[in-house]
Design a protein around this motif. Sequence first.
Motif, PDB file in Angstrom:
ATOM      1  N   TYR A  90       0.815  -1.209   0.000  1.00  0.00           N
ATOM      2  CA  TYR A  90       0.000   0.000   0.000  1.00  0.00           C
ATOM      3  C   TYR A  90       0.852   1.263   0.000  1.00  0.00           C
ATOM      4  N   SER A  91       2.019   1.191   0.586  1.00  0.00           N
ATOM      5  CA  SER A  91       2.933   2.323   0.510  1.00  0.00           C
ATOM      6  C   SER A  91       3.347   2.581  -0.935  1.00  0.00           C
ATOM      7  N   LEU A  92       3.606   1.501  -1.668  1.00  0.00           N
ATOM      8  CA  LEU A  92       3.969   1.642  -3.072  1.00  0.00           C
ATOM      9  C   LEU A  92       2.819   2.234  -3.883  1.00  0.00           C
ATOM     10  N   ARG A  93       1.604   1.779  -3.609  1.00  0.00           N
ATOM     11  CA  ARG A  93       0.448   2.283  -4.355  1.00  0.00           C
ATOM     12  C   ARG A  93       0.235   3.775  -4.104  1.00  0.00           C
ATOM     13  N   VAL A  94       0.220   4.151  -2.838  1.00  0.00           N
ATOM     14  CA  VAL A  94      -0.031   5.558  -2.510  1.00  0.00           C
ATOM     15  C   VAL A  94       1.142   6.429  -2.933  1.00  0.00           C
ATOM     16  N   GLY A  95       2.365   5.923  -2.727  1.00  0.00           N
ATOM     17  CA  GLY A  95       3.533   6.673  -3.167  1.00  0.00           C
ATOM     18  C   GLY A  95       3.507   6.930  -4.663  1.00  0.00           C
TER      19      GLY A  95
END
Length: 434
Positions: A53-58
């Motif tokens: 999810y960090s990758l998606r939001v980032g």
Amino acid sequence: MQCHADSTQTEDRPEAEQDESPLLAQQTSFRTGLCSARCGLALVLHVSLFMAYSLRVGLSIAIVAMTNSSIPHGSSSISPNSSHRGSAQGGVIFPAQYTLWAKWAPPLERSRLMNIADAGCTFGTFCALLVAGIICQSLGWPFVFYIFGGVGCAWCLCWFLLVYEDPAHHPWISAGEQEYIMLSLAHQGSSHGRSLPLVAMAKSLPLWAIAIACFCTDWLFYMLLTSMPTFMSNVLHFSLTENGLLSALPFIGNGLGHILTGLLADFLLARQVLGTAAVRKLFSALGMLFPAVCLVAVPYIGCSSTATVVLLTLALTIISMTGAGININHVDIAPRYAGFLLGITNTFGIVSGIIAPTAVGLLVSQDLQTGWRNAFFVSAALNLFGLIFFIAFGSGTIQDWAREEAAVQREPPAREALPSAFAHQKEHRSMDRS
């Protein structure tokens, strides 16, 4: 350490009752601790979902920085519309996780183990909303990809080293914990192999209850996640900085709510206060009804921006209680097909995630105040409908189409019925000790 099963009491009880309160209720629990393999799996999955999810939001924040010539705090106003469960799954993440838990999570520990893992989604979203914007402003948008991608690649190596398909293949699990897990799951059967009872699934009301409830609750979730920043800006007139902080704040409550409700659900099951179906319906009711009430109340509180923010934050926090309800119910009714079923029901959630923001946009374009009121009312009404359908047709027992052959099912879940892989590994350990 060996677990002690009271197989006599289990055999005397009806089959449906065994599903509601499985073998774990009659045996001494192998206590969960930070050193247990199943708790370690929950923590590994938590970090994995945190990273996903960090990758998606980032990525969503970096894209805005890439397409703008300057970054006037633009990252603070990003709507986390790509960070919800459905978009991060690319069709594989959550089905794969549920397939693992069908082999690792004892029935009386499913809620807390799976919710601890799921909490990584919201914590990852919250951290990325804060950190990615700072990286874009201080170092430049390419460093979002370098930092987040580098950490993600490093974590992939840890994943392949730490995660194993089932307890029988785990090299470091203790014999006591391995036996405890496999005894507790002996009644549910093995993986489905290549065949799928598609016709029986299509006729299953408990499965339809989960799918419809997922559609309705995801509608509300998506509507709030994608539209709350716009509502705070256009109706409450918050600044971009305030908007970004307040949009990220509910993720903390949502993540903590997942963990706490998982612990509470397992407590109720372990103490036999309620059966499996009752627990799933109770937490689904709380997680769907209260957010609907909060949304209905928003148009009637006047111009109090503080009260509005509190209600919207509560709605996103309390909806996490469905994590111990409809989300885990896949494993309750068909553990052999949990990953496949999650893929089906998540499709319903993705469809609602596509429709909900579009519907809100159409309603708001007609009239600002009336449009938002109608958007909140529609979401609340859908949530209420989904809840009623789930309470009416939901189940907590393994469905007939999800069971193994009748001859296998008639065997009591005693130690002599342990899977051959476990028996072989247990014998191998004994030889090593000698």
